[in-house]
Enzyme design. Structure first.
Site, mmCIF file in Angstrom:
data_model
loop_
_atom_site.group_PDB
_atom_site.id
_atom_site.type_symbol
_atom_site.label_atom_id
_atom_site.label_comp_id
_atom_site.label_asym_id
_atom_site.label_seq_id
_atom_site.Cartn_x
_atom_site.Cartn_y
_atom_site.Cartn_z
ATOM 1 C CG HIS A 18 7.533 -47.722 -14.288
ATOM 2 N ND1 HIS A 18 6.432 -48.430 -14.975
ATOM 3 C CD2 HIS A 18 7.929 -48.313 -13.095
ATOM 4 C CE1 HIS A 18 6.623 -49.623 -14.303
ATOM 5 N NE2 HIS A 18 6.998 -49.429 -13.069
ATOM 6 C CE LYS A 43 7.148 -59.461 -10.639
ATOM 7 N NZ LYS A 43 7.285 -58.311 -10.749
ATOM 8 N NE ARG A 92 3.713 -48.708 -6.357
ATOM 9 C CZ ARG A 92 3.711 -49.896 -7.040
ATOM 10 N NH1 ARG A 92 3.073 -49.903 -8.288
ATOM 11 N NH2 ARG A 92 4.381 -50.618 -6.808
ATOM 12 C CB SER A 130 2.946 -52.882 -14.857
ATOM 13 O OG SER A 130 4.043 -51.848 -14.886
HETATM 14 P P1 ADP Z 1 9.257 -54.993 -10.217
HETATM 15 O O1 ADP Z 1 8.912 -56.198 -10.660
HETATM 16 O O2 ADP Z 1 10.811 -55.169 -9.782
HETATM 17 O O3 ADP Z 1 8.501 -54.499 -8.660
HETATM 18 P P2 ADP Z 1 8.054 -52.759 -11.455
HETATM 19 O O4 ADP Z 1 8.467 -52.601 -12.938
HETATM 20 O O5 ADP Z 1 6.762 -53.471 -11.050
HETATM 21 O O6 ADP Z 1 9.274 -53.890 -10.925
HETATM 22 O O7 ADP Z 1 8.484 -51.731 -10.595
HETATM 23 C C1 ADP Z 1 9.764 -51.127 -10.572
HETATM 24 C C2 ADP Z 1 9.739 -50.168 -9.590
HETATM 25 O O8 ADP Z 1 8.974 -48.985 -9.829
HETATM 26 C C3 ADP Z 1 9.320 -50.658 -8.015
HETATM 27 O O9 ADP Z 1 10.058 -50.039 -6.971
HETATM 28 C C4 ADP Z 1 7.924 -50.307 -8.016
HETATM 29 O O10 ADP Z 1 7.637 -49.841 -6.489
HETATM 30 C C5 ADP Z 1 8.225 -48.608 -8.702
HETATM 31 N N1 ADP Z 1 6.791 -48.439 -9.041
HETATM 32 C C6 ADP Z 1 5.919 -49.090 -10.013
HETATM 33 N N2 ADP Z 1 4.784 -48.055 -10.284
HETATM 34 C C7 ADP Z 1 5.136 -47.162 -9.516
HETATM 35 C C8 ADP Z 1 4.274 -45.682 -9.481
HETATM 36 N N3 ADP Z 1 3.162 -45.649 -10.125
HETATM 37 N N4 ADP Z 1 4.965 -44.869 -8.801
HETATM 38 C C9 ADP Z 1 6.028 -45.083 -8.218
HETATM 39 N N5 ADP Z 1 6.749 -46.190 -8.215
HETATM 40 C C10 ADP Z 1 6.446 -47.131 -8.980
#
Ligand code: ADP
Length: 162
Positions: A18, A43, A92, A130
Site C-alpha cells: 500500500h 469482513k 497485483r 493484508s
Molecule cells: P480492499 O478491502 O478495498 O481491497 P485493501 O486494503 O485490501 O482494501 O486494498 C486496497 C487497495 O490496495 C486494493 O486496490 C488492493 O488491490 C490494493 N493493494 C493491496 N495490497 C497491495 C499490494 N501489495 N500492491 C499493490 N496494491 C495493493
C-alpha cells in the site's frame, strides 16, 4: 487544474505494498487522500478504524501531499463530495483484475465523472496482501519485511506473539 486522487481500502493493516502505491501516486497527483473504510461489509477487521487510521498516518507521515481519512458509505460519494476526481486501486496479479474491473465498472455506473486508475507496486510487493500478512503474523512468522515497524509491533501486540 489541480487533480486530487482517492486511494480507498480497508488497510487492515497498511502494508509496504500500500505504501509503495501511495508514494508512486503522490508523485503523480497534487493531493492523495488515503480513505479508510469504516464499512467493511462482511469482513470483520483485526484493527478498528481508528487503529487503521493511526497506523496509516504514522507510516505515511513523511509525504506532504498525502492525507489519511476515514469514510463510510459509497466510495464514489466520498470522491464526489470531496472533489476527488480519481479513484486509485492497486493491481497485483491477474487474479485482482476481475474483481477490480467489476468494481470500477459499477462505480462508473454510479458516478460517471470519477475515473478509476490502476497502479502496480514494486515487484517486491506483487504478492503481498493484508490478509496474508495477518495470517503469517498469527502463526508467528516474520513479517518485518512487509510492514512498517509500527505495524509490525501492533500486529505482535494484537496477536500475542511479542
Ligand atoms: P480492499 O478491502 O478495498 O481491497 P485493501 O486494503 O485490501 O482494501 O486494498 C486496497 C487497495 O490496495 C486494493 O486496490 C488492493 O488491490 C490494493 N493493494 C493491496 N495490497 C497491495 C499490494 N501489495 N500492491 C499493490 N496494491 C495493493
Amino acid at each position: 487544474m489541480p487533480v486530487a486522487a482517492m486511494y480507498p481500502g480497508t488497510f487492515d493493516p497498511i502494508t509496504l505494498g500500500h505504501e509503495d502505491l501511495v508514494r508512486r501516486s503522490s508523485a503523480l497527483f497534487d493531493r492523495v487522500v488515503v480513505a479508510i473504510a469504516s464499512d467493511t461489509g462482511s469482513k470483520t477487521p483485526l484493527f478498528s478504524v481508528e487503529e487503521r487510521l493511526e497506523m496509516a498516518r504514522t507510516a505515511l507521515s513523511d509525504i506532504d501531499n498525502v492525507e489519511v481519512r476515514r469514510y463510510a458509505g459509497l466510495t464514489v460519494d466520498f470522491a464526489r463530495d470531496n472533489g476527488l476526481r480519481v479513484i486509485l486501486r492497486g493491481l497485483r496479479a491477474v487474479s485482482d483484475f476481475e474483481y477490480e474491473f467489476q468494481l470500477a465498472t459499477m462505480n462508473r455506473h454510479l458516478v460517471d465523472d470519477v475515473e478509476t486508475l490502476f497502479l502496480t507496486p514494486d515487484e517486491r510487493y506483487n504478492f503481498l496482501s493484508s490478509t496474508l500478512v495477518r495470517e503469517v503474523a498469527q502463526l508467528g512468522g516474520d513479517i518485518s519485511g512487509f510492514v512498517s515497524p509500527d505495524v509490525n509491533a501492533a500486529l505482535k501486540e494484537r496477536l500475542g506473539n511479542s
